[in-house]
Design a protein around this motif. Structure first.
Motif, mmCIF file in Angstrom:
data_model
loop_
_atom_site.group_PDB
_atom_site.id
_atom_site.type_symbol
_atom_site.label_atom_id
_atom_site.label_comp_id
_atom_site.label_asym_id
_atom_site.label_seq_id
_atom_site.Cartn_x
_atom_site.Cartn_y
_atom_site.Cartn_z
ATOM 1 N N SER A 14 0.860 -1.177 0.000
ATOM 2 C CA SER A 14 0.000 0.000 0.000
ATOM 3 C C SER A 14 0.890 1.218 0.000
ATOM 4 N N ALA A 15 0.660 2.165 -0.945
ATOM 5 C CA ALA A 15 1.564 3.300 -1.085
ATOM 6 C C ALA A 15 0.811 4.567 -1.454
ATOM 7 N N ASN A 16 0.962 5.594 -0.633
ATOM 8 C CA ASN A 16 0.541 6.945 -1.003
ATOM 9 C C ASN A 16 1.726 7.558 -1.732
ATOM 10 N N ILE A 17 1.622 7.731 -3.051
ATOM 11 C CA ILE A 17 2.781 8.121 -3.855
ATOM 12 C C ILE A 17 2.873 9.625 -4.065
ATOM 13 N N ARG A 44 8.898 11.626 -13.219
ATOM 14 C CA ARG A 44 9.113 10.363 -13.949
ATOM 15 C C ARG A 44 10.155 9.502 -13.230
ATOM 16 N N TRP A 45 11.228 10.143 -12.725
ATOM 17 C CA TRP A 45 12.224 9.385 -11.958
ATOM 18 C C TRP A 45 11.569 8.760 -10.739
ATOM 19 N N ALA A 46 10.736 9.539 -10.025
ATOM 20 C CA ALA A 46 10.074 9.021 -8.827
ATOM 21 C C ALA A 46 9.178 7.843 -9.172
ATOM 22 N N LEU A 47 8.425 7.957 -10.264
ATOM 23 C CA LEU A 47 7.542 6.855 -10.661
ATOM 24 C C LEU A 47 8.336 5.603 -10.992
ATOM 25 N N ASP A 48 9.500 5.759 -11.614
ATOM 26 C CA ASP A 48 10.319 4.593 -11.937
ATOM 27 C C ASP A 48 10.822 3.910 -10.658
ATOM 28 N N GLN A 49 11.142 4.715 -9.636
ATOM 29 C CA GLN A 49 11.560 4.135 -8.361
ATOM 30 C C GLN A 49 10.401 3.385 -7.693
ATOM 31 N N ILE A 50 9.213 3.964 -7.755
ATOM 32 C CA ILE A 50 8.037 3.321 -7.167
ATOM 33 C C ILE A 50 7.693 2.048 -7.932
ATOM 34 N N ALA A 237 9.770 6.269 -3.276
ATOM 35 C CA ALA A 237 10.548 7.363 -3.852
ATOM 36 C C ALA A 237 10.675 8.465 -2.804
ATOM 37 N N LEU A 238 10.268 9.690 -3.121
ATOM 38 C CA LEU A 238 10.392 10.801 -2.179
ATOM 39 C C LEU A 238 9.036 11.292 -1.697
#
Length: 262
Positions: A14-17, A44-50, A237-238
């Motif tokens: 479960s992730a609040n992104i 986009r970088w954050a989404l790739d990490q997630i 991610a962040l």
């Protein structure tokens, strides 16, 4: 350890992104508020990490995923994460739209296709909250997975939890996960425990704020028939929330459907 052939182990997340935005300190809510409405900030970088994190799981519930507004570059973030994480099935539930600049949605990614999906708006003083409910497996014993993002106010949460409890009260194999904006022992959470088979978590996993976790407000709740192991918080991610990961032993019968025999 012997493997129980009557159960199947699934990894849930479960992730609040935070729509791919970055928050590293409380002051960022003011100084970086532009990142919540503008298509910038290396989302986009954050989404790739997630996506890398999501890809190690079987079922993923998302909160604050942008369904394709200006701030995300018109990218449906749930779809993007499904593709990058290697998921064959996904769905989303747009809940809030701020002048077509920034939208927010719940999302669900799965390696098993559900037999039914329902989208429910949640009650509250301010509209824009919702719950996705997916059923994996036929009949009353099928596994039910619900993803929700509850309100900040206790009065609204009480109404929302009453609504959710009514939907899940007769589901023996159920999971409710998401950003609850409250700890598992607040008075309004008793509505769930009294009126469903969902149980309080065995331990408090602190998830907020992500840079110095002090509050356990993101939860994966399960009924007693589902055995949870290895629950832990992981960076999304962040985002300002840590994600919650858990391994869950699910009765094989709860995942069986007539489609499997076809």
């Amino acid at each position: 350890m012997a493997i129980d052939p009557s159960t199947r182990r699934l990894r849930l997340l479960s992730a609040n992104i935070q729509a791919g935005s970055s928050t590293r300190r409380y002051s960022d809510y003011a100084t970086r508020s532009w990142s919540h409405v503008l298509p910038a900030g290396n989302k986009r970088w954050a989404l790739d990490q997630i996506a890398q994190l999501a890809g190690t799981h079987d079922i993923v519930g998302l909160q604050e995923a942008d369904p394709g507004s200006w701030r995300s570059g018109f990218t449906n973030q749930t779809h993007y994460l499904a593709e990058r994480g290697g998921f064959d099935w996904w769905t989303h539930q747009p809940n809030r739209n701020v002048a077509n600049l920034a939208s927010s949605a719940n999302g669900l990614l799965a390696r098993i296709e559900p037999v039914e999906v329902q989208s429910h708006p949640l009650p509250g003083r301010i509209s824009g909250r919702g719950m996705l409910l997916a059923r994996f497996g036929d009949g009353a014993e099928g596994l039910s997975i619900a993803v929700a993002h509850l309100s900040l106010g206790a009065q609204s949460r009480r109404s929302q939890l009453s609504f959710i409890a009514e939907l899940l009260h007769d589901h023996p194999n159920a999971v409710l996960m998401g950003d609850f904006n409250c700890t598992a022992d607040t008075p309004e959470m008793d509505i769930l425990y009294r009126n469903t088979r969902l149980q309080p978590p065995s331990c408090a996993i602190q998830t907020f704020p992500s840079w110095r976790p002090a509050k356990a407000i993101d939860h994966v709740l399960a009924t007693g028939s589902l055995i949870c192991n290895d629950m832990q918080a992981m960076p999304a991610a962040l985002s300002d929330h840590l994600a919650v990961s858990v391994a869950m032993d699910v009765p094989v019968a709860a995942l069986q459907s007539s489609r499997d025999a076809a």
